[in-house]
Design a protein around this motif. Sequence first.
Motif: not given
Length: 348
Positions: A81, A85, A88, A226, A274
């Motif tokens: 995860s 991310l 990205s 994501c 997150n």
Amino acid sequence: MPRTDLKRVLLDSEPEDLNMGGFVAVAIRQWGFFCEGCAFTLFEAGTIMMVVLSCVATLCCAKGILNLEWDASMSIVAIGSIFPLVFSIQASYHNREMAVRSIGGLKANIFTVFCTFQAWCDQCGLPVIDDIEGDLTHLLGDILVYLRSRQPGVGVENSEPEKAHTVYDYWRRVFKHVETFKTHEKPPSPPEIATMNNFIRFAMVDFEEARTVADYRTPRGLRLFCYVVIHVSPIFLAPYFNRYCTQQNDSSHDTHLYGCQSGYFMAILFVLINSTLLKVQQQLENPFDGDGDDDIKWGIWTDQLSQMQMYGEGGPERRGDNVVATDVGGPAFGGAMGSVGGDAYQQI
């Protein structure tokens, strides 16, 4: 004119609170920045909803309800995860930097084209600089509208292709102005014509680079992955968060029937990390829409381009700037300059 003392200019341009040693003002500014960061992290509807869902899932898996717990390796979760991310975010940040460079280059080249046209008008005695400035201003306005547009009803986010047609219409009009000067009785020299065409080409390249950023975002599959993992993993990890209750106490004497503080703390912390990273990625995704703090400041970008004839010799007087004489080789501007980028773009 007295000699410019660059060292003195540097000292005079330092913030007043640093010159005076105002550590209290610096501390207040840093505290405000910290509070702004807390608000950025916490005050988001999606983040609050995920915190609640994660805590509810942890409660349901507690010893007094479903009694579900297991031990797992967080490295698997981080790789699955956090790593995509962060990748990205790096891609979105690269696109933002590319957009900033291309927009800056576009502004510089357009202003250079205008200055060259103005010099040609003065040389040839043609009173067409107002028409040229009008076409350049409309060109920049159409570029801005295109880059900020969004095509409705399309799954892949990109700008509206129809709005780009007028941009190319004005590019053609700019080239037509160059052809007009070729037919004058005192035309610019061929090297000057070639240089002008090169500057127009550089401006078009900058526009195409900005258009590429606007139409081709971070890979959509990566963003979808994501988004799903970040919203699902806190719920599936609820039994793992309850594992902290057993690690914190002897399993035979564990009295936490409805979870413990450490389990809820880890669940909330996992969601905040997150969700905040996802929010950062989403705000960096489109640097042209002007919704985020890190987007392109269009008001600043258009401030000079909306009054290109007002710069040069005697420019401060023509613009009505509040100018006071200094003894360091140049003018100093007072506080009556007005807000940058406020109403300057209304004529575009």
